[in-house]
Design a protein around this motif. Structure first.
Motif, short mmCIF file in Angstrom:
data_model
loop_
_atom_site.label_atom_id
_atom_site.label_comp_id
_atom_site.label_asym_id
_atom_site.label_seq_id
_atom_site.Cartn_x
_atom_site.Cartn_y
_atom_site.Cartn_z
N ARG A 111 -20.05 -6.46 7.34
CA ARG A 111 -20.11 -5.71 6.32
C ARG A 111 -18.84 -4.55 6.29
N ARG A 112 -18.96 -3.91 7.49
CA ARG A 112 -17.88 -3.18 7.89
C ARG A 112 -16.44 -3.82 8.08
N LEU A 113 -16.42 -4.78 8.28
CA LEU A 113 -15.30 -5.63 8.72
C LEU A 113 -14.59 -5.96 7.21
N THR A 114 -15.69 -6.33 6.39
CA THR A 114 -15.25 -6.73 5.00
C THR A 114 -14.59 -5.50 4.32
N ALA A 115 -15.03 -4.35 4.47
CA ALA A 115 -14.55 -3.07 3.76
C ALA A 115 -13.36 -2.80 4.31
N ALA A 116 -13.09 -3.04 5.84
CA ALA A 116 -11.79 -2.76 6.47
C ALA A 116 -10.58 -3.85 5.97
N VAL A 117 -11.01 -5.07 5.86
CA VAL A 117 -10.02 -5.89 5.57
C VAL A 117 -9.55 -5.67 3.93
N ALA A 118 -10.59 -5.34 3.31
CA ALA A 118 -10.22 -4.86 1.69
C ALA A 118 -9.33 -3.79 1.64
N ARG A 119 -9.46 -2.84 2.16
CA ARG A 119 -8.60 -1.62 2.45
C ARG A 119 -7.25 -1.88 2.88
N ALA A 120 -7.21 -2.87 3.96
CA ALA A 120 -5.95 -3.63 4.45
C ALA A 120 -5.26 -4.26 3.53
N TRP A 121 -5.81 -5.09 2.88
CA TRP A 121 -5.19 -5.78 1.90
C TRP A 121 -5.10 -4.98 0.34
N GLU A 122 -5.30 -3.90 0.44
CA GLU A 122 -5.05 -3.13 -0.67
C GLU A 122 -5.66 -3.26 -1.76
N PHE A 123 -7.06 -3.57 -1.56
CA PHE A 123 -7.73 -3.92 -2.91
C PHE A 123 -7.84 -2.72 -3.87
N PRO A 124 -8.29 -2.79 -5.00
CA PRO A 124 -7.97 -1.61 -5.76
C PRO A 124 -9.39 -0.75 -5.24
N GLY A 125 -8.99 0.72 -5.38
CA GLY A 125 -10.24 1.57 -4.60
C GLY A 125 -11.53 1.50 -5.04
N ASP A 126 -11.88 1.04 -6.53
CA ASP A 126 -13.38 1.00 -6.69
C ASP A 126 -14.09 -0.22 -5.65
N ALA A 127 -13.14 -1.38 -5.75
CA ALA A 127 -13.59 -2.34 -4.80
C ALA A 127 -14.11 -2.17 -3.75
N CYS A 128 -13.01 -1.39 -3.00
CA CYS A 128 -13.13 -0.97 -1.65
C CYS A 128 -14.43 -0.14 -1.48
N ALA A 129 -14.50 0.76 -2.45
CA ALA A 129 -15.66 1.70 -2.32
C ALA A 129 -16.97 1.02 -2.53
N VAL A 130 -16.95 -0.02 -3.32
CA VAL A 130 -18.52 -0.83 -3.26
C VAL A 130 -18.48 -1.36 -1.97
N LEU A 131 -17.44 -2.04 -1.47
CA LEU A 131 -17.82 -2.87 -0.40
C LEU A 131 -18.06 -1.85 0.69
N GLU A 132 -17.58 -0.58 0.84
CA GLU A 132 -17.82 0.42 1.83
C GLU A 132 -19.31 0.72 1.75
#
Length: 167
Positions: free
Chosen positions: A78-99
């Motif tokens: 789960r933490r890796l998923t959130a980190a990848v989303a941030r690295a791939w510059e997903f929209p902030g709201d999507a990153c926040a949900v994954l985090e």
């Protein structure tokens, strides 16, 4: 590799179902469907990456299967998923949900996190039900997945439409 071959297709199917359910739940709540879908479709990235790492480490002698390994594996994924989303510059709201899924227990999630968590569980229920592998009675499993029959019905209707398009 061994783990990717076993889990890859299942995790992708779970992600597709999760994304569709999450978007349907967001639509029902007047939430952001795109963010819900994006978080759902990417929710298993950490597990997929982890399978690739295990493929490189696995010598065929012992398959990791302890409950402690499983709990740590899911937390790290789960933490890796959130980190990848941030690295791939997903929209902030999507990153926040994954985090949120990686840092909080389900009972303390904000509404967007509850939506994604629920979509994951409903997707898993649908898969187990379709395969005839529900642990216990269907009624008991339904109650564990969602106490709200409307949400359960919405999820199952959404996935039935998806299966209708594929078939």
């Amino acid at each position: 590799g061994h783990f990717s071959a076993i889990a890859g297709v299942l995790l992708w199917e779970h992600s597709e179902k999760t994304a569709l359910i999450a978007a349907a739940l967001a639509r029902q709540d007047d939430g952001d469907e795109f963010t819900a879908y994006l978080a759902g479709i990417s929710c298993n990235l950490g597990l997929l990456i982890g399978c690739r790492v295990l493929d490189g480490l696995f010598d065929g002698s012992q398959i990791p299967s302890s409950l402690a390994f499983r709990a740590q594996w899911l937390d790290l994924a789960r933490r890796l998923t959130a980190a990848v989303a941030r690295a791939w510059e997903f929209p902030g709201d999507a990153c926040a949900v994954l985090e949120q899924l990686g840092t909080t227990d389900a009972s303390r999630l904000p509404s967007e996190g509850v939506r994604l968590y629920s979509a994951q569980r409903l997707s898993q229920f649908h898969s187990l039900r379709s395969e005839g592998r529900l642990p216990g009675s269907e009624a008991a499993c339904r109650a564990m997945v969602s106490s709200d029959e409307r949400i359960l019905a919405l999820a199952m209707d959404t996935l039935a439409r998806m299966e209708g398009r594929k078939g």
